[in-house]
Design a protein around this motif. Structure first.
Motif, PDB file in Angstrom:
ATOM      1  N   ASN A  18       0.831  -1.204   0.000  1.00  0.00           N
ATOM      2  CA  ASN A  18       0.000   0.000   0.000  1.00  0.00           C
ATOM      3  C   ASN A  18       0.869   1.258   0.000  1.00  0.00           C
ATOM      4  O   ASN A  18       0.642   2.189  -0.781  1.00  0.00           O
ATOM      5  CB  ASN A  18      -0.916   0.008   1.223  1.00  0.00           C
ATOM      6  N   ARG A  19       1.847   1.298   0.871  1.00  0.00           N
ATOM      7  CA  ARG A  19       2.707   2.480   0.984  1.00  0.00           C
ATOM      8  C   ARG A  19       3.512   2.685  -0.302  1.00  0.00           C
ATOM      9  O   ARG A  19       3.663   3.820  -0.776  1.00  0.00           O
ATOM     10  CB  ARG A  19       3.643   2.329   2.183  1.00  0.00           C
ATOM     11  N   THR A  22       1.305   3.874  -3.338  1.00  0.00           N
ATOM     12  CA  THR A  22       0.885   5.271  -3.200  1.00  0.00           C
ATOM     13  C   THR A  22       1.909   6.220  -3.821  1.00  0.00           C
ATOM     14  O   THR A  22       1.548   7.262  -4.376  1.00  0.00           O
ATOM     15  CB  THR A  22       0.675   5.615  -1.714  1.00  0.00           C
ATOM     16  N   GLN A  78      -6.629   4.169   4.853  1.00  0.00           N
ATOM     17  CA  GLN A  78      -5.205   4.320   4.599  1.00  0.00           C
ATOM     18  C   GLN A  78      -4.649   3.138   3.818  1.00  0.00           C
ATOM     19  O   GLN A  78      -3.783   3.297   2.966  1.00  0.00           O
ATOM     20  CB  GLN A  78      -4.474   4.456   5.939  1.00  0.00           C
ATOM     21  N   CYS A  79      -5.141   1.930   4.109  1.00  0.00           N
ATOM     22  CA  CYS A  79      -4.686   0.715   3.428  1.00  0.00           C
ATOM     23  C   CYS A  79      -5.867  -0.006   2.798  1.00  0.00           C
ATOM     24  O   CYS A  79      -6.988   0.038   3.312  1.00  0.00           O
ATOM     25  CB  CYS A  79      -3.979  -0.230   4.410  1.00  0.00           C
ATOM     26  N   LEU A  85      -6.701  -2.698  -3.694  1.00  0.00           N
ATOM     27  CA  LEU A  85      -5.616  -1.999  -4.383  1.00  0.00           C
ATOM     28  C   LEU A  85      -5.803  -2.037  -5.898  1.00  0.00           C
ATOM     29  O   LEU A  85      -5.578  -1.040  -6.591  1.00  0.00           O
ATOM     30  CB  LEU A  85      -4.266  -2.619  -4.011  1.00  0.00           C
ATOM     31  N   HIS A  88      -8.759   0.334  -6.570  1.00  0.00           N
ATOM     32  CA  HIS A  88      -8.472   1.722  -6.223  1.00  0.00           C
ATOM     33  C   HIS A  88      -7.477   2.356  -7.199  1.00  0.00           C
ATOM     34  O   HIS A  88      -7.627   3.520  -7.587  1.00  0.00           O
ATOM     35  CB  HIS A  88      -7.929   1.790  -4.802  1.00  0.00           C
ATOM     36  N   HIS A  89      -6.460   1.582  -7.584  1.00  0.00           N
ATOM     37  CA  HIS A  89      -5.397   2.127  -8.438  1.00  0.00           C
ATOM     38  C   HIS A  89      -5.508   1.684  -9.896  1.00  0.00           C
ATOM     39  O   HIS A  89      -4.690   2.097 -10.725  1.00  0.00           O
ATOM     40  CB  HIS A  89      -4.032   1.711  -7.897  1.00  0.00           C
TER      41      HIS A  89
END
Length: 334
Positions: A18-19, A22, A78-79, A85, A88-89
């Motif tokens: 996740n980090r 981003t 946040q995650c 993922l 979202h992305h």
């Protein structure tokens, strides 16, 4: 750039991914390769097996599916889960077998990445794949190289009483953790927290280091490296039962209840204040560890976590013999 990220399917791997994403997806085409491999050593004793249960089995089999059912259209937490993922992305993910297999090597050739990033990835990446990207293949080792090579390096850093835990960004080569170093990112170890908490944040330090160097890759330059010194190099195997027991008695719990729920709260829109957190806590409490011990201790504060609940008191004598997984200050000791 076309970037392939190689990552692991477990709790630390998911929050690290996740980090990392981003910082990548806004400007680059990213494809994620997932691995899901458990070493024999990770199931060799009650401490190791319970750590894997908290990191992997409970998460993949119960917690992530619960989150996806609770938030079928995703959320703004946040995650995100692996599915979240992708949604979202708008990126692709695939789970592959060993990278040395003919099928994996062919898929990587088809992807034709400019950069490969290995972050908590299970498999050894062969030289043929390392050489594919024009801008390099980089790994993030959760230990300060060359001093802490091998497995579970944050455990060793804490075992040795280090003030900080390093995550080494390095260019992969044919060896294990032997490639030239770009930079070491540092996390100040918090001995009031668990191994898992410090493990996760060690990876965050490495990811933040990579993202600082991203402009060089975006400019079409391989990252500048320095050769590893052979002086002080140590390779550590996965901790033994005796080492785990000593760690939980003298250093820190492996998984602390407060830390575990805080990490899980990152997947909820409201974090620790989210109205769904009590239900998630109840789910975790309903799960049993590998030794068949119900995980019932769920303190909500650090003061509460220092109070022995009934299930912990019953297990303390067993813990000393390594037959139990419950630590007196933790959701589980491993």
């Amino acid at each position: 750039m076309k970037i392939v990220v190689c990552a692991k399917k477990d709790l630390a791997g998911c929050v690290a991914l996740n980090r990392l994403l981003t910082g990548l997806v806004a400007r680059h085409e990213v494809f994620v390769v997932l691995s899901d491999y458990v070493l024999d050593a990770e199931c060799s004793n009650a401490y190791a097996a319970s750590l894997v249960a908290h990191e992997r089995s409970m998460v993949l089999d119960h917690i992530l599916p619960w989150l996806e059912a609770r938030f079928p259209k995703g959320n703004d937490a946040q995650c995100q889960t692996y599915l979240g993922l992708q949604q979202h992305h708008n990126i692709r993910m695939e789970q592959w077998g060993p990278m040395k297999s003919a099928q994996s090597r062919q898929r990587m050739r088809e992807l034709a990445p400019d950069v490969i990033i290995s972050c908590r990835y299970d498999y050894v990446i062969p030289q043929e794949v390392i050489d594919m990207p024009g801008l390099g293949t980089y790994g993030m080792h959760p230990g300060a190289l060359p001093d802490l090579q091998g497995l579970c390096s944050p455990f060793r850093a804490m075992e040795h009483g280090h003030a900080r835990s390093g995550c080494t960004l390095f260019h992969l080569d044919a060896g294990l953790d032997t490639g030239p170093i770009v930079e070491i990112g540092w996390w100040p170890i918090d001995y009031g927290r668990s191994l898992l908490w410090n493990f996760v944040h060690t990876y965050f330090a490495g990811i933040d280091t990579l993202l600082r160097h991203l402009p060089a890759l975006e400019a079409g330059r391989e990252l500048t490296t320095r050769r590893q010194s052979t002086e002080g190099r140590q390779y550590f195997s996965y901790p033994t039962e005796t080492e785990f027991r000593s760690f939980t008695q003298k250093v820190a719990p492996l998984v602390l209840a407060e830390d575990y729920y805080e990490i899980l709260s990152w997947f909820l829109p409201g974090g620790l204040a989210d109205p769904a957190l009590p239900e998630l806590r109840s789910l975790v409490c309903s799960l049993s560890g590998p030794a068949g011990n119900p995980l019932r201790c769920t303190p909500t504060s650090r003061a509460a976590s220092n109070q022995n609940c009934d299930c912990e008191r019953d297990m303390e004598s067993d813990l000393n013999s390594g037959s139990a997984c419950i630590h007196k200050n933790a959701l589980a000791s491993a």
